[in-house]
Design a protein around this motif. Sequence first.
Motif, short mmCIF file in Angstrom:
data_model
loop_
_atom_site.label_atom_id
_atom_site.label_comp_id
_atom_site.label_asym_id
_atom_site.label_seq_id
_atom_site.Cartn_x
_atom_site.Cartn_y
_atom_site.Cartn_z
N LEU A 1 -1.78 5.45 8.64
CA LEU A 1 -2.91 5.02 7.83
C LEU A 1 -2.38 4.61 6.46
O LEU A 1 -1.72 5.41 5.79
N ILE A 2 -2.65 3.38 6.08
CA ILE A 2 -2.15 2.82 4.84
C ILE A 2 -3.31 2.51 3.92
O ILE A 2 -4.25 1.79 4.29
N GLY A 3 -3.26 3.06 2.72
CA GLY A 3 -4.25 2.74 1.70
C GLY A 3 -3.77 1.54 0.89
O GLY A 3 -2.67 1.57 0.34
N ASN B 1 -8.83 -2.18 12.78
CA ASN B 1 -8.81 -2.80 11.46
C ASN B 1 -9.92 -3.85 11.37
O ASN B 1 -9.90 -4.85 12.07
N GLU C 1 3.79 10.61 4.18
CA GLU C 1 2.66 10.47 3.27
C GLU C 1 3.17 10.24 1.84
O GLU C 1 4.12 10.88 1.40
N GLU D 1 -9.11 -0.74 0.40
CA GLU D 1 -9.28 -0.78 1.84
C GLU D 1 -8.14 -0.04 2.53
O GLU D 1 -7.16 0.34 1.89
N SER D 2 -8.27 0.16 3.83
CA SER D 2 -7.23 0.82 4.61
C SER D 2 -6.86 -0.03 5.82
O SER D 2 -7.69 -0.76 6.35
N GLY E 1 0.81 -1.21 0.00
CA GLY E 1 0.00 0.00 0.00
C GLY E 1 0.84 1.25 0.00
O GLY E 1 2.06 1.21 -0.18
N LYS F 1 -1.09 7.06 3.65
CA LYS F 1 -2.04 8.16 3.42
C LYS F 1 -1.90 9.24 4.48
O LYS F 1 -2.17 10.41 4.22
N GLU F 2 -1.47 8.82 5.69
CA GLU F 2 -1.41 9.78 6.81
C GLU F 2 -0.52 9.21 7.91
O GLU F 2 -0.51 8.01 8.15
N ILE G 1 -4.69 0.49 9.60
CA ILE G 1 -4.06 1.41 10.53
C ILE G 1 -3.04 0.64 11.34
O ILE G 1 -3.34 -0.43 11.88
#
Length: 142
Positions: free
Chosen positions: A26-28, A79, A51, A33-34, A11, A14-15, A36
């Motif tokens: 936070l992983i996209g 999750n 990021e 899906e994501s 992934g 993302k944040e 954490i």
Amino acid sequence: MLTSARNQFSGTIKEVNIGAVNAEVLIGLIGGESIIASITKYSVTNLGLKEGKDIIALVKAPQIILVTDFGGYKLSARNQLAGEITQIKLGVVNAEVDIQLKGGDLIAATVTNDSVENLGLKKGQSVTAVFKAGAVILAVAE
């Protein structure tokens, strides 16, 4: 990368939220899906997390809890990935349950044979794979 962790999710970060000691990442995932991850602030610096960086999230199969019915309850585990059971491999004591997430990623959970029976798990059934943010190990390319 060769590792014993059955679940390896590719992934993009993302944040990154850094606290006094720990950080949340936070992983996209590629499928949408994501995940954490909760890691130390030191690990954020040591791995150069920011990021947009590509990352792999590792989760060992025994850390996955399967939920078929939340019964009106909410869980503290951040999750919660919904999918469909694609395969159940029974062993002497434990079983591996393979789940395809809606975005296409696959996740493997190791549960007892009793859990397979008690939950009535079967191929094609909808299930949610649940794991805590602290169960996620992050890896980046050097």
